[in-house]
Design an enzyme around this catalytic site. Structure first.
Site, PDB file in Angstrom:
ATOM      1  N   LEU A 259       0.860  -1.176   0.000  1.00 49.07           N
ATOM      2  CA  LEU A 259       0.000   0.000   0.000  1.00 49.07           C
ATOM      3  C   LEU A 259       0.897   1.227   0.000  1.00 49.07           C
ATOM      4  CD1 LEU A 259      -2.666  -0.918   2.742  1.00 49.07           C
ATOM      5  CD2 LEU A 259      -2.991  -0.965   0.267  1.00 49.07           C
ATOM      6  N   ASP A 260       0.431   2.310  -0.610  1.00 45.98           N
ATOM      7  CA  ASP A 260       1.188   3.549  -0.578  1.00 45.98           C
ATOM      8  C   ASP A 260       1.331   4.036   0.867  1.00 45.98           C
ATOM      9  OD1 ASP A 260       1.287   3.508  -3.353  1.00 45.98           O
ATOM     10  OD2 ASP A 260      -0.556   4.679  -3.543  1.00 45.98           O
ATOM     11  N   LYS A 261       2.323   4.854   1.095  1.00 50.68           N
ATOM     12  CA  LYS A 261       2.627   5.356   2.445  1.00 50.68           C
ATOM     13  C   LYS A 261       1.395   5.885   3.163  1.00 50.68           C
ATOM     14  CE  LYS A 261       5.158   9.086   4.762  1.00 50.68           C
ATOM     15  NZ  LYS A 261       6.062  10.246   4.575  1.00 50.68           N
TER      16      LYS A 261
ATOM     17  N   THR B  64      -1.875   5.504   2.296  1.00 50.93           N
ATOM     18  CA  THR B  64      -3.097   4.711   2.183  1.00 50.93           C
ATOM     19  C   THR B  64      -3.173   3.792   3.394  1.00 50.93           C
ATOM     20  OG1 THR B  64      -3.069   4.758  -0.235  1.00 50.93           O
ATOM     21  CG2 THR B  64      -4.330   2.996   0.802  1.00 50.93           C
TER      22      THR B  64
ATOM     23  N   ARG C 252      -5.715   5.597  -7.624  1.00 51.88           N
ATOM     24  CA  ARG C 252      -5.492   7.044  -7.635  1.00 51.88           C
ATOM     25  C   ARG C 252      -5.439   7.582  -9.068  1.00 51.88           C
ATOM     26  NH1 ARG C 252      -0.243   7.521  -4.001  1.00 51.88           N
ATOM     27  NH2 ARG C 252      -0.588   9.769  -4.329  1.00 51.88           N
TER      28      ARG C 252
END
Length: 308
Positions: free
Chosen positions: A131-133, A135, A230
């Site tokens: 997961l992105d930082k 999220t 996104r």
């Protein structure tokens, strides 16, 4: 040393190796082939090389992710589920998943090594996806090589179902499916983009709740490309609220209250949450479904939108 069986004739090399060495995932074997750590009759071949049967396989596998060199750090983990084969955590905003340039520590990997030092023996400390930082939400971590291989294959076969909540700008009329070609943005290497050619990316979404100036979506990943949700939401003109990379400058719809405007001015991350994971247990094969409730900051934002 191994030998390709005669009845594998005509198969792709990576597929043949995955059958011959089931303890490793096809993705990992393809990487080792590309790196030259596996040779066929003494020659480096591409993963799509067609085997004939009888070839000699030599593996000179070196640990490439160097997880064992990283420091364990006592970082709190919100563990939703754990058994001898896997862990499921609820990742908070701000926690980077993998160490990288400029971020050698204070990551999920460092936290996992403190929780269970044996994870250092697995690729990427057993982490199956990312997961992105900023999220939040659910991540699967394998604790054994057998579980890791099985879960990676479930991910490749798209049998791990990932459901997200996404708050976007604007009022959508209905759900839909976004199916595009996808790749690195040629003008900004930090970004991904919808391209005229590239890898296929598919996102399905439905309406969870409509507000006057926003929509809360249920989003289902069919493929799992970097930043996919996104990028796709921005592509259809409804970027995720607070997305610093794809949403452009902060938006303040004209009809919102001053309190909501103030809340949005301090909102510093994409309003995206990995809400539910559904998959088969890697050993028992029993269906599992795990949910992580909306984080408190997103709940408060939604309440403020409701009141505006």
């Amino acid at each position: 040393m191994h030998e390709i069986p005669a009845d594998y004739c005509g198969a792709r090399l990576d597929v043949a190796l995955a059958k011959l060495l089931p303890q490793f995932s096809r993705t990992q074997l393809s990487l080792w082939l590309t790196q030259g750590q596996i040779t066929i009759n003494g020659i480096v071949q591409k993963p799509n090389y067609k085997v004939h049967g009888g070839e000699s396989i030599i593996c000179n596998i070196i640990e490439t992710n160097r997880v064992h060199e990283l420091c364990a750090e006592e970082i709190p983990l919100d563990i939703i589920f754990e058994d001898p084969e896997l862990i499921i955590i609820n990742k908070p905003a701000g926690l980077i998943v993998h160490p990288g340039a400029g971020n050698p520590s204070h990551t999920l990997v460092n936290a996992l090594l403190h929780h269970d030092k044996t994870l250092a023996q697995l690729p990427r400390a057993g982490i199956i996806h990312r997961l992105d930082k900023d999220t939040t939400g659910l991540l699967i971590i394998a604790k054994t090589l057998t579980a890791h291989t099985n879960l990676i294959r479930q991910m490749q076969d798209h049998t791990i179902k990932r459901h997200y909540l996404a708050l976007v700008y604007g009022k959508l009329v209905a759900g839909g499916t976004i199916d595009t070609e996808y790749g690195r943005d040629p003008r900004n290497r930090l970004k991904m983009a919808v391209r005229s050619q590239g890898r296929q990316a598919i996102t399905h979404y439905t309406i969870s709740k409509r507000y006057s100036e926003f929509t809360l979506l249920d989003v289902y990943l069919i493929t799992g490309r970097t930043h996919q949700i996104r990028v796709h939401m921005a592509h259809i003109g409804h970027p995720i609220v607070g997305d610093p990379l794809y949403g452009g400058r902060a938006r303040y719809p004209a009809n919102i209250t001053s309190t909501l405007r103030e809340t949005l001015s301090h909102w510093q991350r994409q309003a995206l949450h990995a809400h539910t994971l559904s998959f088969n247990h890697p050993i028992t094969q029993k269906p599992m479904s795990v949910t992580a409730k909306c984080p408190e900051d997103l709940q408060q934002l939604l309440m403020e939108i409701e009141r505006s």
